[in-house]
Design an enzyme around this catalytic site. Sequence first.
Site, PDB file in Angstrom:
ATOM      1  N   CYS A   2      69.843  78.701  82.424  1.00  0.00           N
ATOM      2  CA  CYS A   2      68.825  77.679  82.212  1.00  0.00           C
ATOM      3  C   CYS A   2      67.606  78.304  81.546  1.00  0.00           C
ATOM      4  O   CYS A   2      67.486  79.512  81.440  1.00  0.00           O
ATOM      5  CB  CYS A   2      68.413  77.084  83.549  1.00  0.00           C
ATOM      6  SG  CYS A   2      69.825  76.510  84.491  1.00  0.00           S
ATOM      7  N   ARG A  27      69.950  78.041  75.585  1.00  0.00           N
ATOM      8  CA  ARG A  27      70.227  78.735  76.851  1.00  0.00           C
ATOM      9  C   ARG A  27      70.998  77.868  77.831  1.00  0.00           C
ATOM     10  O   ARG A  27      71.437  78.328  78.871  1.00  0.00           O
ATOM     11  CB  ARG A  27      68.899  79.135  77.499  1.00  0.00           C
ATOM     12  CG  ARG A  27      68.107  80.149  76.723  1.00  0.00           C
ATOM     13  CD  ARG A  27      66.740  80.266  77.311  1.00  0.00           C
ATOM     14  NE  ARG A  27      66.833  80.694  78.681  1.00  0.00           N
ATOM     15  CZ  ARG A  27      66.807  81.964  79.045  1.00  0.00           C
ATOM     16  NH1 ARG A  27      66.697  82.899  78.139  1.00  0.00           N
ATOM     17  NH2 ARG A  27      66.925  82.310  80.293  1.00  0.00           N
ATOM     18  N   TRP A  74      71.729  74.394  82.464  1.00  0.00           N
ATOM     19  CA  TRP A  74      73.160  74.584  82.215  1.00  0.00           C
ATOM     20  C   TRP A  74      73.790  74.588  83.590  1.00  0.00           C
ATOM     21  O   TRP A  74      73.594  75.518  84.366  1.00  0.00           O
ATOM     22  CB  TRP A  74      73.409  75.899  81.479  1.00  0.00           C
ATOM     23  CG  TRP A  74      74.868  76.200  81.222  1.00  0.00           C
ATOM     24  CD1 TRP A  74      75.772  75.426  80.524  1.00  0.00           C
ATOM     25  CD2 TRP A  74      75.611  77.339  81.647  1.00  0.00           C
ATOM     26  NE1 TRP A  74      77.003  76.006  80.505  1.00  0.00           N
ATOM     27  CE2 TRP A  74      76.939  77.195  81.179  1.00  0.00           C
ATOM     28  CE3 TRP A  74      75.280  78.469  82.368  1.00  0.00           C
ATOM     29  CZ2 TRP A  74      77.925  78.139  81.424  1.00  0.00           C
ATOM     30  CZ3 TRP A  74      76.271  79.438  82.601  1.00  0.00           C
ATOM     31  CH2 TRP A  74      77.571  79.244  82.144  1.00  0.00           C
ATOM     32  N   ASN A 100      66.083  79.060  87.579  1.00  0.00           N
ATOM     33  CA  ASN A 100      67.230  79.556  86.819  1.00  0.00           C
ATOM     34  C   ASN A 100      67.928  80.560  87.715  1.00  0.00           C
ATOM     35  O   ASN A 100      67.310  81.511  88.190  1.00  0.00           O
ATOM     36  CB  ASN A 100      66.755  80.233  85.530  1.00  0.00           C
ATOM     37  CG  ASN A 100      67.919  80.856  84.774  1.00  0.00           C
ATOM     38  OD1 ASN A 100      69.070  80.475  84.997  1.00  0.00           O
ATOM     39  ND2 ASN A 100      67.631  81.821  83.918  1.00  0.00           N
ATOM     40  N   GLY A 101      69.205  80.337  88.011  1.00  0.00           N
ATOM     41  CA  GLY A 101      69.955  81.255  88.869  1.00  0.00           C
ATOM     42  C   GLY A 101      70.789  80.461  89.854  1.00  0.00           C
ATOM     43  O   GLY A 101      71.058  79.284  89.652  1.00  0.00           O
ATOM     44  N   GLU A 479      87.974  89.627  68.436  1.00  0.00           N
ATOM     45  CA  GLU A 479      86.651  89.027  68.184  1.00  0.00           C
ATOM     46  C   GLU A 479      86.795  87.825  67.264  1.00  0.00           C
ATOM     47  O   GLU A 479      86.181  86.781  67.486  1.00  0.00           O
ATOM     48  CB  GLU A 479      85.705  90.070  67.599  1.00  0.00           C
ATOM     49  CG  GLU A 479      84.356  89.529  67.180  1.00  0.00           C
ATOM     50  CD  GLU A 479      83.599  88.805  68.302  1.00  0.00           C
ATOM     51  OE1 GLU A 479      83.991  88.921  69.479  1.00  0.00           O
ATOM     52  OE2 GLU A 479      82.642  88.089  67.984  1.00  0.00           O
ATOM     53  N   LYS A 483      85.614  83.978  68.214  1.00  0.00           N
ATOM     54  CA  LYS A 483      84.692  83.226  67.349  1.00  0.00           C
ATOM     55  C   LYS A 483      85.281  81.865  66.999  1.00  0.00           C
ATOM     56  O   LYS A 483      84.617  80.832  67.104  1.00  0.00           O
ATOM     57  CB  LYS A 483      84.433  84.011  66.057  1.00  0.00           C
ATOM     58  CG  LYS A 483      83.523  85.194  66.200  1.00  0.00           C
ATOM     59  CD  LYS A 483      82.062  84.855  66.198  1.00  0.00           C
ATOM     60  CE  LYS A 483      81.393  84.781  67.524  1.00  0.00           C
ATOM     61  NZ  LYS A 483      81.665  85.695  68.578  1.00  0.00           N
ATOM     62  N   GLU A 486      85.665  79.466  70.143  1.00  0.00           N
ATOM     63  CA  GLU A 486      84.462  79.037  70.880  1.00  0.00           C
ATOM     64  C   GLU A 486      83.596  78.069  70.097  1.00  0.00           C
ATOM     65  O   GLU A 486      82.801  77.343  70.691  1.00  0.00           O
ATOM     66  CB  GLU A 486      83.636  80.240  71.332  1.00  0.00           C
ATOM     67  CG  GLU A 486      82.904  80.986  70.255  1.00  0.00           C
ATOM     68  CD  GLU A 486      81.988  82.056  70.855  1.00  0.00           C
ATOM     69  OE1 GLU A 486      81.357  81.821  71.895  1.00  0.00           O
ATOM     70  OE2 GLU A 486      81.920  83.137  70.262  1.00  0.00           O
ATOM     71  N   HIS A 502     107.725  90.802  70.887  1.00  0.00           N
ATOM     72  CA  HIS A 502     108.103  90.874  72.317  1.00  0.00           C
ATOM     73  C   HIS A 502     107.860  89.552  73.021  1.00  0.00           C
ATOM     74  O   HIS A 502     107.755  89.515  74.244  1.00  0.00           O
ATOM     75  CB  HIS A 502     107.326  92.012  72.987  1.00  0.00           C
ATOM     76  CG  HIS A 502     107.656  93.353  72.416  1.00  0.00           C
ATOM     77  ND1 HIS A 502     108.891  93.951  72.564  1.00  0.00           N
ATOM     78  CD2 HIS A 502     106.937  94.183  71.614  1.00  0.00           C
ATOM     79  CE1 HIS A 502     108.922  95.106  71.922  1.00  0.00           C
ATOM     80  NE2 HIS A 502     107.747  95.274  71.339  1.00  0.00           N
ATOM     81  N   LYS A 601      74.270  80.496  75.868  1.00  0.00           N
ATOM     82  CA  LYS A 601      74.053  81.746  75.142  1.00  0.00           C
ATOM     83  C   LYS A 601      74.117  82.947  76.075  1.00  0.00           C
ATOM     84  O   LYS A 601      74.604  83.990  75.705  1.00  0.00           O
ATOM     85  CB  LYS A 601      72.687  81.721  74.446  1.00  0.00           C
ATOM     86  CG  LYS A 601      72.384  82.970  73.641  1.00  0.00           C
ATOM     87  CD  LYS A 601      73.426  83.216  72.576  1.00  0.00           C
ATOM     88  CE  LYS A 601      73.231  84.524  71.849  1.00  0.00           C
ATOM     89  NZ  LYS A 601      74.353  84.838  70.947  1.00  0.00           N
TER      90      LYS A 601
HETATM   91  C1  AGP Z   1      80.066  85.518  72.147  1.00  0.00           C
HETATM   92  O1  AGP Z   1      80.268  84.786  70.933  1.00  0.00           O
HETATM   93  C2  AGP Z   1      80.034  84.636  73.342  1.00  0.00           C
HETATM   94  N1  AGP Z   1      78.969  83.714  73.240  1.00  0.00           N
HETATM   95  C3  AGP Z   1      80.081  85.369  74.672  1.00  0.00           C
HETATM   96  O2  AGP Z   1      81.372  85.884  74.782  1.00  0.00           O
HETATM   97  C4  AGP Z   1      79.097  86.536  74.888  1.00  0.00           C
HETATM   98  O3  AGP Z   1      79.423  87.600  74.029  1.00  0.00           O
HETATM   99  C5  AGP Z   1      79.249  87.021  76.343  1.00  0.00           C
HETATM  100  O4  AGP Z   1      78.872  85.971  77.190  1.00  0.00           O
HETATM  101  C6  AGP Z   1      78.424  88.270  76.654  1.00  0.00           C
HETATM  102  O5  AGP Z   1      77.056  87.974  76.503  1.00  0.00           O
HETATM  103  P1  AGP Z   1      76.009  89.212  76.487  1.00  0.00           P
HETATM  104  O6  AGP Z   1      76.361  90.072  75.311  1.00  0.00           O
HETATM  105  O7  AGP Z   1      74.677  88.560  76.360  1.00  0.00           O
HETATM  106  O8  AGP Z   1      76.176  89.960  77.785  1.00  0.00           O
END
Ligand code: AGP
Length: 606
Positions: A2, A27, A74, A100-101, A479, A483, A486, A502, A601
């Site tokens: 949040c 966020r 969030w 937040n938490g 990676e 990308k 997501e 396999h 994020k």
């Molecule tokens: C990356 O595109 C994602 N949004 C997510 O996997 C992110 O890398 C992961 O949550 C780790 O976040 P951080 O690097 O802030 O720890």
Amino acid sequence: MCGIIGYIGDKDAVPVIIDGLRHMEYRGYDSTGIAVVDEGQQLWVQKKEGKLGHLEEKLNGYPDAGIGIGHTRWATHGAPSDDNAHPHTDCQGNIAIVHNGIIENYAPLRRRLEQEGHIFRSETDTEVFAHLVEHYYNGSLEGAVRRALQDVKGSYAVAAVATAEPDKIVAVRNHSPLMVGMGEDQYYLTSDVPAILNRTRNVYFLEDGEMAVLTRDGVVFSNGEGQQIEKSLYHVTWDPMAAEKGGLPHFMIKEILEQPQALRETLRGRIKDNRVDFSEVDLDSFVDGVEKVFITACGTAYHAGMVGKYLIEKFAHIPVEIDIASEFRYREILWGENSILVVISQSGETADTLAAIREAKRQGIKILAITNVVGSSVAREADKVLYTWAGPEIAVASTKAYSTQLLLMYLLAIYLAQHNKSLPAGEIDALVGDLSRIADLVETTLKNAVGVQGVAEKYHDAGCIFFIGRGLDYAVALEGSLKLKEISYIHAEAYAAGEMKHGTLALVEEGVPIVALATQDELEEKMLSNIREVKARGAVIIGIGKDGMVELEHEADELITIPACDSRLAPILTVIPLQLLAYYTAVQRGCDVDKPRNLAKSVTVE
Ligand code: AGP
């Protein structure tokens, strides 16, 4: 995760807070809300499910008020809804809280408060805190907040206002980020710097357990025992525009295009006399005698760590183990003598990664953090910190943070090789020389990748897309797959190319797009065989290779190239077309590129 924003000063609080929320939507954004104490010492609270715009539509007119708090949510406890949106208030509507938490013991606390007659209006853990402050309030908001926190277990950054003390915001942090911005007789509270960059660059970062009391006369900090403390002021150098889109349609494309600059900034001052130089953190004594390196991270940062594992083993001949942070604590880690833990985190606030740090510290392990946020929890809990200087990364999908994390993996691996004398001087010269030019090579790759948009338009309707590669290409394939899924919501999977036969080869049928990464010279022939293997089953090959790879050009239905380079440096270049493929595919599919569904994020809950 949040977002919290607070303001006290001589301006109208509502517009200042709304502006701050707008800069923090990434966020977490399933609901937003605001609470101000007006001139008549009345609490005015507005909150709304959905994105910030839904709240703004509700704010037709607002009271005169020079103090307030705001929140973007969030969800963790309680589905997104108007009632579950923050701020939450006490029974009488005189105290408002944003948080937040996670309050881990909220259920027994709620039961106790309900038995004492408190009326709850939401399903959230946060509301418990509002009633606890009400319960303990006896004329001092900071006293009530401090007492309430004694009952609470969990992670929090909280801010509170009360009509009985209309010129005071009380804020405390514990495991969730919180900072105070210092303006000219204006004081700001925020979870993240970009929210106030257009107002002030001078920021205090709160440590766990610390409290800030903001009034029109200034800000007073105290520690967990209530003793007043002095804190260091950070001058944030980010240009406020850096947190805006710079005229581009999305933060993500802006951040993809910023990578050359981010790499230059991250390299700055770290190569001297053709050697890697980490004198900024005095790593020499830290790595003396290191016999094993552990790496842990989440998501994209974990993928950067995978490349780091290959490099440290290849260059420094030190064994490396890598774990996803949320798994790290649950296996028997055989630390051995002279181990260090490297944690990677863009936000520096990821709960899983922080939990791994705390577990390692408990076992006396030295920790090196690689993070993009100065003053973040990861930065402050590690023993040593190497910053990626990527600037604020706003898009949920990490791009420039990833490439700068890769760069730090290269620098760290070469630094360890220098320290261990495990590579000939000539090879270090060559690697360091190539790294010095990596930003230029990324610029060339961005130019070469103009065809990616067309590829995305062709295959954006695919039901599933595979990414295959060997060695370093496999780490980058992971990676690329993340990308794509997501932000475009297409099911994508990354596979070690040699592993397809396999089992997963059964999924390959006519027209299935397969992104084949083939940049590793010593694996080229094997990779070409794997490409032919899937082509024979009808796959469409989107090849990613180095300029001049004639065989690949022949086999690929689509080809995107990176400039010829040392294969070991290829990952920083190879990821560029994969980022663009994900971006243009998501745009083509009309997805919310910067704020994909269900994601935030920075994930500050486990
Ligand atoms: C990356 O595109 C994602 N949004 C997510 O996997 C992110 O890398 C992961 O949550 C780790 O976040 P951080 O690097 O802030 O720890």
